[in-house]
Scaffold this active site. Structure first.
Site, PDB file in Angstrom:
ATOM      1  N   ASN A   8       0.861  -1.181   0.000  1.00  0.00           N
ATOM      2  CA  ASN A   8       0.000   0.000   0.000  1.00  0.00           C
ATOM      3  C   ASN A   8       0.899   1.233   0.000  1.00  0.00           C
ATOM      4  O   ASN A   8       1.441   1.607   1.033  1.00  0.00           O
ATOM      5  CB  ASN A   8      -0.898  -0.046   1.247  1.00  0.00           C
ATOM      6  CG  ASN A   8      -1.755   1.193   1.390  1.00  0.00           C
ATOM      7  OD1 ASN A   8      -1.844   2.009   0.470  1.00  0.00           O
ATOM      8  ND2 ASN A   8      -2.394   1.336   2.541  1.00  0.00           N
ATOM      9  N   LYS A  10       0.093   4.207  -0.329  1.00  0.00           N
ATOM     10  CA  LYS A  10      -0.579   5.400   0.212  1.00  0.00           C
ATOM     11  C   LYS A  10      -0.356   6.585  -0.737  1.00  0.00           C
ATOM     12  O   LYS A  10      -0.389   6.381  -1.943  1.00  0.00           O
ATOM     13  CB  LYS A  10      -0.106   5.671   1.640  1.00  0.00           C
ATOM     14  CG  LYS A  10      -0.252   4.419   2.512  1.00  0.00           C
ATOM     15  CD  LYS A  10      -0.073   4.654   3.969  1.00  0.00           C
ATOM     16  CE  LYS A  10      -0.223   3.314   4.700  1.00  0.00           C
ATOM     17  NZ  LYS A  10      -0.168   3.456   6.152  1.00  0.00           N
ATOM     18  N   HIS A  96      -9.727   1.299   4.833  1.00  0.00           N
ATOM     19  CA  HIS A  96      -8.451   1.487   5.537  1.00  0.00           C
ATOM     20  C   HIS A  96      -8.667   2.501   6.662  1.00  0.00           C
ATOM     21  O   HIS A  96      -9.438   3.457   6.509  1.00  0.00           O
ATOM     22  CB  HIS A  96      -7.383   1.978   4.558  1.00  0.00           C
ATOM     23  CG  HIS A  96      -6.016   1.970   5.143  1.00  0.00           C
ATOM     24  ND1 HIS A  96      -5.582   2.939   6.019  1.00  0.00           N
ATOM     25  CD2 HIS A  96      -5.005   1.086   5.018  1.00  0.00           C
ATOM     26  CE1 HIS A  96      -4.345   2.658   6.395  1.00  0.00           C
ATOM     27  NE2 HIS A  96      -3.965   1.529   5.803  1.00  0.00           N
ATOM     28  N   GLU A  98      -6.987   4.877   7.625  1.00  0.00           N
ATOM     29  CA  GLU A  98      -6.699   6.269   7.272  1.00  0.00           C
ATOM     30  C   GLU A  98      -7.875   6.912   6.541  1.00  0.00           C
ATOM     31  O   GLU A  98      -8.049   8.125   6.573  1.00  0.00           O
ATOM     32  CB  GLU A  98      -5.396   6.346   6.452  1.00  0.00           C
ATOM     33  CG  GLU A  98      -4.184   6.145   7.359  1.00  0.00           C
ATOM     34  CD  GLU A  98      -2.963   5.572   6.671  1.00  0.00           C
ATOM     35  OE1 GLU A  98      -2.903   5.546   5.429  1.00  0.00           O
ATOM     36  OE2 GLU A  98      -2.053   5.121   7.396  1.00  0.00           O
ATOM     37  N   GLU A 166      -5.815  -4.832  10.864  1.00  0.00           N
ATOM     38  CA  GLU A 166      -4.822  -3.764  11.009  1.00  0.00           C
ATOM     39  C   GLU A 166      -5.130  -2.940  12.256  1.00  0.00           C
ATOM     40  O   GLU A 166      -5.912  -1.979  12.181  1.00  0.00           O
ATOM     41  CB  GLU A 166      -4.879  -2.838   9.789  1.00  0.00           C
ATOM     42  CG  GLU A 166      -4.456  -3.487   8.502  1.00  0.00           C
ATOM     43  CD  GLU A 166      -3.809  -2.457   7.579  1.00  0.00           C
ATOM     44  OE1 GLU A 166      -2.650  -2.664   7.205  1.00  0.00           O
ATOM     45  OE2 GLU A 166      -4.444  -1.451   7.269  1.00  0.00           O
ATOM     46  N   GLY A 172       2.056   2.465  10.903  1.00  0.00           N
ATOM     47  CA  GLY A 172       3.005   3.562  10.739  1.00  0.00           C
ATOM     48  C   GLY A 172       3.691   4.010  12.022  1.00  0.00           C
ATOM     49  O   GLY A 172       4.288   5.079  12.072  1.00  0.00           O
ATOM     50  N   SER A 212       3.047  -1.793  10.664  1.00  0.00           N
ATOM     51  CA  SER A 212       4.488  -1.804  10.936  1.00  0.00           C
ATOM     52  C   SER A 212       5.160  -3.132  10.590  1.00  0.00           C
ATOM     53  O   SER A 212       6.034  -3.610  11.322  1.00  0.00           O
ATOM     54  CB  SER A 212       4.760  -1.402  12.389  1.00  0.00           C
ATOM     55  OG  SER A 212       4.330  -0.071  12.618  1.00  0.00           O
TER      56      SER A 212
HETATM   57  P1  PGA Z   1       2.511   0.498   7.805  1.00  0.00           P
HETATM   58  O1  PGA Z   1       1.062   0.659   7.127  1.00  0.00           O
HETATM   59  O2  PGA Z   1       3.104  -0.767   7.254  1.00  0.00           O
HETATM   60  O3  PGA Z   1       3.265   1.727   7.372  1.00  0.00           O
HETATM   61  O4  PGA Z   1       2.300   0.422   9.265  1.00  0.00           O
HETATM   62  C1  PGA Z   1       0.223  -0.436   6.966  1.00  0.00           C
HETATM   63  C2  PGA Z   1      -1.062  -0.002   6.347  1.00  0.00           C
HETATM   64  O5  PGA Z   1      -1.473   1.153   6.558  1.00  0.00           O
HETATM   65  O6  PGA Z   1      -1.703  -0.763   5.635  1.00  0.00           O
END
Ligand code: PGA
Length: 252
Positions: A8, A10, A96, A98, A166, A172, A212
Site C-alpha cells: 500500500n 498510500k 483502511h 486512514e 490492522e 506507521g 508496521s
Molecule cells: P505500515 O502501514 O506498514 O506503514 O504500518 C500499513 C497499512 O497502513 O496498511
C-alpha cells in the site's frame, strides 16, 4: 496456498519518475519470487504507469487503495470499481483506517465493498481497533466493522473477499502487534465469518495482518501468526525492504 502481500503505497511517491523507479526495483528484485502473490497498490494517478510496466504478471497484480460505490456519473473526484477494473486493477483496499479517520463510516465501507465485489474485483476489508479500545471493547469494534461492512453481501461474492486485520495503533508507528495476538485475532475474525457465511465459504477467506510490518517481523506473522499474507505500508516504499519481506515470507 500462496501468501498474499499487498504494497500500500498510500500517497507516495511524489512523482511518476519515483514511482517507476520503485516499481522497477521491486519488479527486478522479485522476478523469481516463489510462493507469493504480490499486489502493488499505488495512488490512482500511477495506475496507468504500473499497468504498462513490465512486471512479471504471474507474480504481480495491480491494486487500488479505494473506490466509489456508484458505477459512473456526476461524482466529482470519485473513481468507480468498473473504471478500476478497466484500468487493469484486480484488487481494491476498502475501509483502511486512514480513510475511516477522514470520516468513512461502516455504512460507506459497506457500499464500497459491495460495489468492488459486485464489479468483479477482489476487495480487502480492513478492520482494526484504536489503542484505547484494545482491552475494553476491541472485539466489539472489530465485530461491528466486520458485520456492518459485510451485511447483505451475496454469498457468491465472498470468494473475492479478503480481510486485513490492522490495529490502528500499529499502523506507521513502528510498534507492530505480536504474532500471538494476531493469531488470536484471526481466530476471532474467522469465527465471525463462519457465523455469517458458513464454514465452507468462510474458511477460504484469506486473513492478512498489517501494521508496521518489516523485513524483520514479516515471517513471524505468517509463521506463528498464521495469517495468509500481509498488508505493507511504509516498508513497501523501499524496494530493498519490500523485496526482503516477500523473500522472507516466500521462504516460510
Ligand atoms: P505500515 O502501514 O506498514 O506503514 O504500518 C500499513 C497499512 O497502513 O496498511
Amino acid at each position: 496456498m500462496k501468501k498474499l502481500i499487498i504494497a500500500n503505497w498510500k500517497m507516495n511517491p511524489g512523482s511518476q519518475r519515483d514511482a517507476s523507479r520503485l516499481a522497477h526495483f521491486v519488479g527486478r528484485g522479485l522476478r523469481k519470487a516463489k510462493n507469493v502473490e504480490i499486489v502493488l497498490a499505488p495512488p490512482f494517478v500511477y495506475l496507468p504507469l504500473l499497468s504498462n510496466f513490465k512486471l512479471p504478471t504471474s507474480n504481480f497484480k495491480l491494486g487500488a487503495q479505494d473506490t466509489f460505490w456508484e458505477k459512473g456519473g456526476a461524482y466529482t473526484g470519485e473513481i468507480s470499481a468498473l473504471q478500476l477494473k478497466a484500468s487493469g486493477v484486480k484488487l481494491v483496499i476498502v475501509g483502511h483506517s486512514e480513510r475511516r479517520a477522514l470520516g468513512e463510516s461502516n455504512e460507506v465501507v459497506h457500499k464500497k465493498l459491495n460495489a468492488a465485489l459486485g464489479g468483479g474485483l477482489k476487495a480487502v476489508l480492513c478492520v482494526g481497533e484504536k489503542e484505547k479500545e484494545r482491552e475494553i471493547v476491541f472485539p466489539k469494534i472489530i465485530r461491528d466493522e466486520l458485520h456492518e461492512g459485510l451485511r447483505k453481501i451475496k454469498k457468491s461474492l465472498i470468494k473475492n473477499l479478503i480481510i486485513a486485520y490492522e490495529p490502528v495503533w500499529a499502523i506507521g508507528t513502528g510498534k507492530a502487534d505480536t504474532p500471538k495476538d494476531v493469531y488470536e485475532m484471526s481466530i476471532l475474525l474467522r469465527r465471525e465469518l463462519y457465523k455469517m457465511f458458513g464454514k465452507k465459504i468462510a474458511s477460504k477467506v484469506p486473513i492478512l495482518y498489517g501494521g508496521s510490518v518489516t523485513a524483520e517481523n514479516a515471517a513471524e506473522f505468517v509463521g506463528r501468526g498464521m495469517v495468509d499474507g500481509l498488508l505493507v505500508g511504509g516498508a513497501s516504499l523501499n524496494a530493498k525492504s519490500f523485496v526482503k519481506i516477500v523473500e522472507e515470507v516466500g521462504a516460510t
